[in-house]
Write a protein that holds these residues in place. Structure first.
Motif, PDB file in Angstrom:
ATOM      1  N   VAL A   1      -0.193 -12.404  35.517  1.00 47.51           N
ATOM      2  CA  VAL A   1      -0.073 -11.151  35.689  1.00 47.51           C
ATOM      3  C   VAL A   1      -0.418 -11.040  37.302  1.00 47.51           C
TER       4      VAL A   1
ATOM      5  N   HIS B   1       2.723  -8.917  39.713  1.00 47.96           N
ATOM      6  CA  HIS B   1       2.396  -7.557  40.584  1.00 47.96           C
ATOM      7  C   HIS B   1       1.836  -7.687  41.758  1.00 47.96           C
TER       8      HIS B   1
ATOM      9  N   PHE C   1      -7.046  -9.551  42.634  1.00 47.03           N
ATOM     10  CA  PHE C   1      -7.656 -10.315  41.294  1.00 47.03           C
ATOM     11  C   PHE C   1      -8.883 -11.120  41.731  1.00 47.03           C
TER      12      PHE C   1
ATOM     13  N   HIS D   1      -9.356  -3.394  39.760  1.00 43.90           N
ATOM     14  CA  HIS D   1      -8.076  -2.916  39.523  1.00 43.90           C
ATOM     15  C   HIS D   1      -7.951  -2.577  37.956  1.00 43.90           C
TER      16      HIS D   1
ATOM     17  N   TYR E   1      -5.542  -3.328  35.917  1.00 49.67           N
ATOM     18  CA  TYR E   1      -4.918  -4.322  35.242  1.00 49.67           C
ATOM     19  C   TYR E   1      -6.169  -5.282  34.635  1.00 49.67           C
TER      20      TYR E   1
ATOM     21  N   ASN F   1      -8.201  -3.734  32.057  1.00 50.18           N
ATOM     22  CA  ASN F   1      -7.408  -4.030  30.675  1.00 50.18           C
ATOM     23  C   ASN F   1      -7.651  -5.405  30.329  1.00 50.18           C
ATOM     24  N   PHE F   2      -7.458  -6.239  30.966  1.00 50.00           N
ATOM     25  CA  PHE F   2      -7.940  -7.797  30.918  1.00 50.00           C
ATOM     26  C   PHE F   2      -9.371  -7.986  30.318  1.00 50.00           C
TER      27      PHE F   2
END
Length: 185
Positions: free
Chosen positions: A21, A25, A31, A75, A77, A80-81
Motif C-alpha cells: 500500500v 501510494h 509509513f 496517515h 491509510y 485504517n490499517f
C-alpha cells in the motif's frame, strides 16, 4: 505465542501488505515515520499494550483509542490499517508488524540496522561516527541506528550489525585482557 511460527505467519503478510500500500501510494517514508511513532508509543506504554491485547475490550473501544492516539500525525491509510488489525484480532502483533515493516523498508533502501549499546546517550557526532564505521563495514547505502543504554559497560560502545559485533566497550577490553593473561600463564 510471540516468536512462534504462527507469529511469523501473521506478521510477515501484514507487513508486506502495508509495504505494498505504501509503495502504491508513494507513502513508503511516511509509513516508516508512522510505524516508528507507533513503536515509540507502544514501548512507552505498557498499559496501551495490555489494552490492545485484551480480548475482553470491544473492538470499537480499541479503534477509538487508536484514532485518538493517531491524531493528525498518522496517515489515514495507516489508521485504517490499524482498524483492520483490530477487526481481524491481530492488533496484538502490531509491534512485530511495525518492526517487520522497518526491516522491509531497510531492505528497500539498502540500509542496515546498527544496534548500539553504550553507557550514556550518544550525541549527534558520536552517532555520525558510528554511522561511518558501519558504512565502512557493510555495503549499505544508509544506516539506521537503534540505541540502548547499559551502565554495566563501564565505557565505550558495542555495535551490532546483523551477526557482526564490534565490542569497543571497556568491559570487553578488560575481558580480552583477562583472556590474554590467562593464556600466557
Amino acid at each position: 505465542m510471540k516468536g512462534s511460527s504462527f507469529s511469523a505467519e501473521v506478521v510477515e503478510p501484514y507487513a508486506e501488505a502495508l509495504m505494498a500500500v505504501a509503495q502504491e501510494h508513494n507513502l513508503v517514508d511516511k509509513f516508516g515515520e508512522d510505524v516508528a511513532a507507533l513503536l515509540d508509543t507502544l514501548n512507552e506504554s505498557e498499559e496501551l499494550q495490555q489494552f490492545l491485547g485484551n480480548p475482553i475490550i470491544k473492538a470499537e473501544d480499541k479503534k477509538a483509542v487508536l484514532e485518538q492516539l493517531s491524531g493528525e500525525q498518522i496517515h489515514p491509510y495507516m489508521v485504517n490499517f490499524l482498524k483492520i488489525l483490530v477487526d481481524r484480532r491481530r492488533i496484538l502483533f502490531l509491534a512485530d508488524i511495525c518492526r517487520q515493516y522497518q526491516a522491509l523498508l531497510r531492505e528497500l533502501k539498502q540500509a542496515v540496522l546498527a544496534q548500539v549499546i553504550s553507557t550514556v546517550e550518544l550525541n549527534d557526532d558520536q552517532k555520525q561516527a558510528v554511522r561511518q564505521k558501519v558504512l565502512s563495514m557493510t555495503n549499505a547505502q544508509d544506516v539506521d541506528i537503534e540505541t540502548q543504554i547499559d551502565a554495566d559497560l563501564l565505557g565505550g560502545v558495542i555495535i551490532k550489525v546483523g551477526s557482526q559485533v564490534v565490542d569497543a566497550s571497556l568491559r570487553g577490553q578488560l575481558r580480552r585482557i583477562g583472556v590474554s593473561l590467562s593464556r600466557s600463564t
